[in-house]
Scaffold this active site. Structure first.
Site, mmCIF file in Angstrom:
data_model
loop_
_atom_site.group_PDB
_atom_site.id
_atom_site.type_symbol
_atom_site.label_atom_id
_atom_site.label_comp_id
_atom_site.label_asym_id
_atom_site.label_seq_id
_atom_site.Cartn_x
_atom_site.Cartn_y
_atom_site.Cartn_z
ATOM 1 N N ARG A 1 0.685 -1.256 -0.025
ATOM 2 C CA ARG A 1 0.057 -0.074 0.103
ATOM 3 C C ARG A 1 0.909 1.320 -0.201
ATOM 4 O O ARG A 1 1.805 1.344 0.792
ATOM 5 C CB ARG A 1 -0.882 0.239 1.314
ATOM 6 C CG ARG A 1 -2.189 -0.888 1.296
ATOM 7 C CD ARG A 1 -3.129 -0.460 0.146
ATOM 8 N NE ARG A 1 -4.306 -1.614 0.042
ATOM 9 C CZ ARG A 1 -4.236 -2.536 -0.570
ATOM 10 N NH1 ARG A 1 -3.208 -2.908 -1.347
ATOM 11 N NH2 ARG A 1 -5.259 -3.411 -0.624
ATOM 12 N N GLU B 1 1.762 11.754 -8.407
ATOM 13 C CA GLU B 1 2.491 12.986 -8.698
ATOM 14 C C GLU B 1 3.695 13.026 -8.076
ATOM 15 O O GLU B 1 4.803 13.254 -8.551
ATOM 16 C CB GLU B 1 1.817 14.151 -8.588
ATOM 17 C CG GLU B 1 2.227 15.284 -9.128
ATOM 18 C CD GLU B 1 2.412 15.544 -10.692
ATOM 19 O OE1 GLU B 1 3.427 16.127 -11.154
ATOM 20 O OE2 GLU B 1 1.614 14.708 -11.334
ATOM 21 N N HIS C 1 1.005 -0.097 -10.794
ATOM 22 C CA HIS C 1 0.097 -1.416 -10.231
ATOM 23 C C HIS C 1 0.019 -2.488 -10.902
ATOM 24 O O HIS C 1 -1.076 -3.000 -11.081
ATOM 25 C CB HIS C 1 -1.168 -0.228 -9.757
ATOM 26 C CG HIS C 1 -2.032 -1.365 -8.743
ATOM 27 N ND1 HIS C 1 -2.953 -0.699 -8.371
ATOM 28 C CD2 HIS C 1 -1.513 -1.936 -7.885
ATOM 29 C CE1 HIS C 1 -3.502 -1.310 -7.484
ATOM 30 N NE2 HIS C 1 -2.600 -2.200 -6.837
#
Length: 400
Positions: free
Chosen positions: A240, A268, A281
């Site tokens: 995470r 960003e 991801h």
């Protein structure tokens, strides 16, 4: 309150594209129907669709996430409404493990930066070989053999990473105060046990983290923990993004305290970090992983709808009682004294004999299944559901 009558056709609503092999678990039986547009499904199977703004019909009994994380599901609200939420831990473990090890080696050899630089030479024509030879020294890396890998979290993914890193001739330190017995059996005895995170931080050349996001793990990587680590440590985060204090990480990368940050959660701020390696991801993005997750999610939902048994729930207690085909009462309720006694009294009031039962709790809630020994034909026992639902603290009840 919700109830399930015995011969009712069960509607499954898929969100996102669910692998066909998973949906086939339901389509092989006539008493299931797949309906993407259903307003009143019995169960939902989902991947990444954001469900926080959805309202749930009282007929909804289960949501299965074809993956490990459930941050796209309003779990607390589901619990309050008596909707069991499943996930599929371990189904995508091999996919994530392979990517972790790939990035471990590729980042150590500066492969990502080297490839990007080489592609920038487009248009240089015959000069490219000479430019490559002159410029490759800026990408000299290091081998992982003989280095120490720290693995935080030794669940399904962490254990696979640790075992395979040993096969790559790395030294491996693991830390997981909540390791399960099953995982311990699968973990190589050559994985060294760290008694604290501080010990792991201080002795690792590379650190990979495989823990859920909780109040205790949020921003566990920060300026205080960076100060404990070896200078130039590589940190891999495929769990995470919120496990890392990104402001502190940017400073640590700029100073060289952290050599590389490889993350599957770009944003960003991460894209602006020096020596950050942003992965789009891809952790579980393999055909095999998607199929494994879909199959596991579907089988868990099917078992729950047909028997009441619960495996891999994130909000209900995992509960199992061998299903013999007898009429079964399944109740989800507040975890308060004498609740089971009130349910059994309601059943006994109908002169019904209890053949078997199980009760499991999880925090403020509990789940009870009771098998009735009597042969009861036809519809749900008249009045029984109503009598049980009137008990203070009952959230949902159904007869299977």
């Amino acid at each position: 309150m919700s109830a399930l009558t015995v011969d009712k056709v069960k509607t499954i609503k898929p969100l996102n594209n669910i692998a066909e092999c998973g949906l086939n678990v339901f389509q092989t039986q006539e008493d299931y129907k797949i309906d993407e547009n259903s307003e009143s499904p019995d169960a939902i199977v989902v991947r990444s669709f954001n469900m926080h703004d959805m309202s749930f019909d009282q007929n909804l009994k289960a949501i299965a996430r074809a993956g490990a994380g459930v941050n796209n599901i309003p779990v607390a609200r589901c619990t309050e409404q008596g909707i069991v939420v499943f996930n599929t831990p371990g189904a995508n473990a091999n996919a994530v493990k392979e990517l972790v090890l790939t990035c471990l080696m590729a980042s150590s050899r500066n492969l990502f930066a080297g490839v990007s630089w080489t592609k920038s030479l487009e248009g240089e024509g015959e000069q490219i070989p000479k430019l490559v030879e002159a410029g490759k020294k800026q990408f000299v890396g290091k081998e992982i053999k003989g280095k120490t890998l720290g693995v935080i979290g030794l669940g399904a993914i962490g254990a696979l990473v640790a075992n395979d890193a040993l096969d790559l001739d790395m030294d491996v330190i693991g830390f997981d105060p909540f390791i399960s017995v099953d995982t311990a059996w699968n973990l190589s005895r050559n994985v060294q046990r760290a008694m604290s995170l501080e010990e792991l931080f201080a002795n690792s050349d590379y650190i990979t983290v495989h823990v859920p996001l909780t109040d205790g793990t949020k921003e566990m990587f920060n300026k205080e923990t960076f100060a404990i680590m070896k200078p130039g440590v590589h940190i891999l985060n495929f769990s995470r993004g919120e496990l890392v204090n990104e402001e502190d990480m940017a400073v640590a990368l700029e100073s060289g305290r952290v050599g590389k940050y490889i993350t599957d959660f770009p944003n960003e701020r991460v894209l602006k970090m020096k020596n950050a390696v942003p992965i789009p991801h891809l952790g579980a993005s393999t055909r095999e992983s998607e199929e494994n997750c879909a199959l596991m999610a579907a089988r868990q939902v099917k078992e729950f709808l047909e028997t009441g048994n619960i495996r891999n729930s994130v909000n209900f207690p995992n509960t199992s009682l061998p299903y013999t085909g007898k009429r079964r009462v399944a109740a989800f309720h507040k975890n308060v004294p004498n609740m089971v006694g009130q349910i059994t009294n309601a059943i006994s009031a109908y002169n019904l004999n209890i053949a078997d039962m199980v009760n499991r709790s999880r925090g403020e809630y509990a789940y009870t299944m009771i098998d009735i020994d009597n042969k009861v034909n036809g519809e749900t026992i008249p009045g029984l559901l109503e009598k049980i639902t009137q008990i203070d603290g009952i959230v949902t009840v159904r007869v299977i």
